[in-house]
Design an enzyme around this catalytic site. Structure first.
Site, PDB file in Angstrom:
ATOM      1  N   LYS A  76     -37.963  -2.145  -2.549  1.00  0.00           N
ATOM      2  CA  LYS A  76     -37.625  -1.366  -2.040  1.00  0.00           C
ATOM      3  C   LYS A  76     -35.970  -1.700  -1.290  1.00  0.00           C
ATOM      4  CE  LYS A  76     -39.119   0.707   1.454  1.00  0.00           C
ATOM      5  NZ  LYS A  76     -38.404  -0.387   3.462  1.00  0.00           N
TER       6      LYS A  76
ATOM      7  N   ARG B  94     -42.953 -12.530  -1.697  1.00  0.00           N
ATOM      8  CA  ARG B  94     -41.597 -12.798  -1.351  1.00  0.00           C
ATOM      9  C   ARG B  94     -40.741 -14.072  -0.444  1.00  0.00           C
ATOM     10  NH1 ARG B  94     -40.738  -6.810   1.480  1.00  0.00           N
ATOM     11  NH2 ARG B  94     -42.053  -7.095   3.182  1.00  0.00           N
TER      12      ARG B  94
HETATM   13  P1  AMP Z   1     -39.562  -4.666   7.530  1.00  0.00           P
HETATM   14  O1  AMP Z   1     -38.809  -5.522   7.681  1.00  0.00           O
HETATM   15  O2  AMP Z   1     -38.777  -2.921   7.426  1.00  0.00           O
HETATM   16  O3  AMP Z   1     -41.034  -4.687   6.611  1.00  0.00           O
HETATM   17  O4  AMP Z   1     -39.756  -4.409   9.263  1.00  0.00           O
HETATM   18  C1  AMP Z   1     -40.818  -5.553   9.969  1.00  0.00           C
HETATM   19  C2  AMP Z   1     -41.009  -4.768  11.428  1.00  0.00           C
HETATM   20  O5  AMP Z   1     -40.128  -4.347  11.825  1.00  0.00           O
HETATM   21  C3  AMP Z   1     -42.518  -3.296  10.624  1.00  0.00           C
HETATM   22  O6  AMP Z   1     -43.734  -3.740  10.366  1.00  0.00           O
HETATM   23  C4  AMP Z   1     -42.268  -2.498  12.263  1.00  0.00           C
HETATM   24  O7  AMP Z   1     -42.899  -3.494  13.054  1.00  0.00           O
HETATM   25  C5  AMP Z   1     -40.662  -3.310  12.925  1.00  0.00           C
HETATM   26  N1  AMP Z   1     -40.287  -2.014  12.077  1.00  0.00           N
HETATM   27  C6  AMP Z   1     -38.439  -2.087  11.461  1.00  0.00           C
HETATM   28  N2  AMP Z   1     -38.732  -0.185  10.928  1.00  0.00           N
HETATM   29  C7  AMP Z   1     -38.903   0.190  11.935  1.00  0.00           C
HETATM   30  C8  AMP Z   1     -39.342   1.716  12.654  1.00  0.00           C
HETATM   31  N3  AMP Z   1     -38.493   1.853  12.067  1.00  0.00           N
HETATM   32  N4  AMP Z   1     -39.714   1.933  13.732  1.00  0.00           N
HETATM   33  C9  AMP Z   1     -41.053   1.127  13.969  1.00  0.00           C
HETATM   34  N5  AMP Z   1     -40.867  -0.050  13.726  1.00  0.00           N
HETATM   35  C10 AMP Z   1     -40.298  -0.615  13.000  1.00  0.00           C
END
Ligand code: AMP
Length: 224
Positions: free
Chosen positions: A13, A126
């Site tokens: 993504k 990654r």
């Molecule tokens: P990502 O980089 O999208 O995998 O996000 C890493 C971490 O950030 C996630 O595992 C959550 O702990 C936190 N996080 C990111 N986006 C959100 C969201 N929309 N709501 C709550 N926590 C989030």
């Protein structure tokens, strides 16, 4: 143009989002990346969010929702591609409400589908570039393999330092993130279905098990 992107962690993504935002000159808003910036900068918000992120739990809505909505409002003129938010039905409703109130349209919803086991294998390979979060590097994909320099792997785009996210190497944390994503009652799949059923945006659904170029060709071909 305003776009929402959905896909389990590991579906490509972020890579696809970077391609689309480049082509259309959009602001790339990634909730996870905003949190990581705060953690790196030692801000109050970063300190509050860190423990949740390390465990693979969602950061509470009272921290996340205003942070994302403020960032979106700043990119109103330019248009945005939002990645990582909404991750739950509640967040989807909050976003829908905020968009309506601020007069922002949602033009497209891009959904990248991928089986859970494949997504997990992809996450563990990654790597993050220290210079630019949009430089894709993955040890298992020929097209975006890091390059070797002085006996270590560096970013294939800029030669920058690479690291693996702690939450990407922790199987329990990956499992939690996927439990949240594939949950179609209150989790991210419920948010996907909410926007699919709202009929407010065109939906582009692509099979994420294909190669990066195939997936981006399919997305770009449908985004006109
Ligand atoms: P990502 O980089 O999208 O995998 O996000 C890493 C971490 O950030 C996630 O595992 C959550 O702990 C936190 N996080 C990111 N986006 C959100 C969201 N929309 N709501 C709550 N926590 C989030």
């Amino acid at each position: 143009m305003n776009i929402l992107t959905f896909g389990p962690n590991g579906s490509g993504k972020g890579t696809q989002g970077a391609i689309v935002k480049e082509k259309y000159g959009l602001a790339h808003i990634e909730s996870g990346a905003i949190f990581r910036e705060h953690i790196k900068g030692g801000t109050e918000l970063g300190k509050k969010a860190k423990a949740y992120i390390d465990r693979g739990d969602l950061v509470p809505d009272e921290i996340t929702v205003p942070m994302v909505l403020e960032t979106l409002a700043k990119s109103k003129e330019k248009g945005w591609l939002l990645d990582g938010f909404p991750r739950s039905l509640e967040q989807a409703k909050a976003l829908d409400k905020a968009l309506t109130e601020s007069g922002m349209a949602l033009d497209y919803v891009i959904e990248i589908t991928l089986e859970r086991q494949i997504a997990k294998e992809r996450i563990m390979g990654r790597r993050l570039c220290a210079n630019d979060n949009n430089h894709p590097n993955h040890i298992a994909f020929e097209a975006i393999k890091p390059v070797e320099k002085d006996g270590r792997l560096v970013c294939r785009v800029c030669g920058g330092e690479l690291s693996a996210r702690a939450d990407d190497q922790d199987e329990a944390a990956i499992g939690k993130r996927h439990d949240i994503y594939y949950d179609d009652k209150t989790g991210t799949m419920a948010a996907v279905n909410y926007f699919k059923q709202s009929g407010k945006a065109k939906v582009i659904s692509v099979d994420g098990s294909k190669g990066i170029k195939e997936v981006s060709a399919e997305i770009l071909g449908k985004l006109v």
